[in-house]
Design an enzyme around this catalytic site. Structure first.
Site, PDB file in Angstrom:
ATOM      1  N   LEU A  51       0.828  -1.217   0.000  1.00 18.50           N
ATOM      2  CA  LEU A  51       0.000   0.000   0.000  1.00 18.50           C
ATOM      3  C   LEU A  51       0.856   1.259   0.000  1.00 18.50           C
ATOM      4  O   LEU A  51       0.446   2.298  -0.509  1.00 18.50           O
ATOM      5  CB  LEU A  51      -0.930   0.018   1.213  1.00 18.50           C
ATOM      6  CG  LEU A  51      -2.068  -1.001   1.199  1.00 18.50           C
ATOM      7  CD1 LEU A  51      -2.835  -0.960   2.498  1.00 18.50           C
ATOM      8  CD2 LEU A  51      -3.014  -0.728   0.026  1.00 18.50           C
ATOM      9  N   GLY A  52       1.992   1.187   0.597  1.00 18.54           N
ATOM     10  CA  GLY A  52       2.848   2.376   0.609  1.00 18.54           C
ATOM     11  C   GLY A  52       3.934   2.221   1.633  1.00 18.54           C
ATOM     12  O   GLY A  52       3.893   1.325   2.469  1.00 18.54           O
TER      13      GLY A  52
ATOM     14  N   LYS B  52       0.915  -2.512   9.155  1.00 17.40           N
ATOM     15  CA  LYS B  52       2.136  -1.687   9.139  1.00 17.40           C
ATOM     16  C   LYS B  52       3.244  -2.410   9.884  1.00 17.40           C
ATOM     17  O   LYS B  52       3.057  -2.884  11.002  1.00 17.40           O
ATOM     18  CB  LYS B  52       1.851  -0.345   9.816  1.00 17.40           C
ATOM     19  CG  LYS B  52       3.007   0.651   9.721  1.00 17.40           C
ATOM     20  CD  LYS B  52       2.526   2.048  10.098  1.00 17.40           C
ATOM     21  CE  LYS B  52       3.612   3.086   9.936  1.00 17.40           C
ATOM     22  NZ  LYS B  52       3.112   4.449  10.162  1.00 17.40           N
TER      23      LYS B  52
ATOM     24  N   ASP C  79       2.851  15.143  12.216  1.00 22.91           N
ATOM     25  CA  ASP C  79       3.106  14.737  10.829  1.00 22.91           C
ATOM     26  C   ASP C  79       1.823  14.849  10.004  1.00 22.91           C
ATOM     27  O   ASP C  79       1.557  14.021   9.134  1.00 22.91           O
ATOM     28  CB  ASP C  79       3.651  13.294  10.811  1.00 22.91           C
ATOM     29  CG  ASP C  79       4.418  12.971   9.534  1.00 22.91           C
ATOM     30  OD1 ASP C  79       4.605  13.881   8.696  1.00 22.91           O
ATOM     31  OD2 ASP C  79       4.817  11.804   9.364  1.00 22.91           O
TER      32      ASP C  79
END
Ligand code: ADP
Ligand code: MG
Length: 317
Positions: free
Chosen positions: A43-44, A70, A165
């Protein structure tokens, strides 16, 4: 006691479950078993971690739910492992419609590494989504995304967290009408007696999203997130087009051949001198008045308020 005796009787009458199968009521829904997690796609990835789309299929019938997982990049151990662990601890405490939902954890290597399991948002980040959907996304929709980001951030602040962030790359799209804030990798919790957080260890910083007090003193206030919100809003209004991204535009404002550590120094100089991101093309006046207070001293300038001495000027018309 009678019930306990009855239950003991039931388990005695039942044959032992086959290995690997656990009676359903004993399963903690936030603990995912690595054996049933099947990777479907990437996904990234960001600075520390990578995110994969997986299917969690304990029944083995191919109908298990899709989740986003993740984990640290392969070389990420030690200090980075601690980053992910803190991110898990943060996400676990957050419940809001505009914040990516925590689902659980999955341990690997006999508990030495942990993965974070979250809900999967099929349309990816705003940064990937908006450039492709420019024609289907009108101003009203963009402002609605902005409002949802505000609501998520408002909740985060109410829980005494500073995100650190906030950027379009970290806002995820559930569907065309719902966005959620994600990536709590840099998020800090403010101590009871403090109104800011001082960052000591720093590996990577999204400097073009940071307010001057963060760049100069490493101090992060809830209001520093408001500055990052301003930059995120700028990204929204430019449909996250790479050619007008904060990275590109700020770099054009810095002296030629500025790189590495000098970027930070020069950026601070440019901000102190009063330069700001320009007004996004075609950004209508009404936007500013509907969403932000105007600063009377700076005529024709729209200001996003931060509680310290600096304000982020979002639009110059
Ligand atoms: P990093 O801390 O490494 O920046 P992120 O949490 O921001 O990691 O995730 C990196 C990218 O992976 C995001 O920009 C987004 O494109 C994708 N991604 C992250 N979480 C999800 C999710 N829950 N659903 C769909 N895509 C996601
Ligand atoms: Mg990220």
């Amino acid at each position: 006691r009678a019930i306990v005796r009855d239950l003991t009787g039931v388990s005695e009458q039942n044959p032992v479950l086959p290995p690997g199968r656990v009676p359903i009521q004993e399963v903690d829904p936030t603990v995912f078993d690595i054996r049933f997690l099947r990777k479907i796609d990437d996904l990234g990835e960001g600075q520390f971690g990578k995110v994969e789309l997986c299917q969690y299929d304990p029944r083995g019938d191919g109908r298990g739910e899709l989740v986003a997982v993740k984990s640290l990049k392969s070389n990420g151990k030690g200090q980075l492992a601690c980053h992910l662990r803190r991110e898990i601890d943060t996400m676990r405490e957050l419940y809001h419609h505009n914040i990516v939902k925590y689902k659980g954890v999955c341990s690997e290597e006999g508990g030495r590494t942990t993965k974070l399991i979250m809900e999967y948002l099929p349309a990816g980040s705003l940064k990937d989504y908006l450039p492709k959907r420019k024609h289907q996304t009108d101003l009203k929709r963009l402002l609605n995304y902005a409002l949802q980001i505000c609501q998520g951030m408002d909740y985060l602040g109410s829980q005494r967290f500073i995100h650190r962030d906030l950027a379009a790359r970290n806002v995820l799209v559930e569907n065309e009408s719902t966005v959620k804030i994600g990536d709590f990798g840099l998020t800090k919790s403010m101590k009871e007696d403090k109104s800011y957080y001082t960052v000591k260890e720093e590996t990577f910083s999204p400097v073009f999203w940071y307010a001057p007090e963060c760049l100069m003193d490493c101090k992060f206030y809830p209001a520093s997130d408001v500055w990052s919100f301003g930059v995120t809003l700028y990204e929204l209004m430019t449909y996250c087009e790479p050619s007008s991204s904060p990275n590109t535009v700020y770099k054009e404002m810095l002296p030629n051949k500025t790189n590495g550590q000098m970027t930070l120094t020069r950026l601070v100089e440019v901000l102190i001198a009063g330069s700001r991101l320009p007004c996004p093309p075609r950004c209508p006046d009404t936007v500013s008045f509907r969403w932000f207070s105007t600063n009377q001293n700076l005529r024709d300038t729209v200001v996003i308020f931060t509680s310290r001495s600096f304000a982020f000027i979002a639009y110059n018309h």
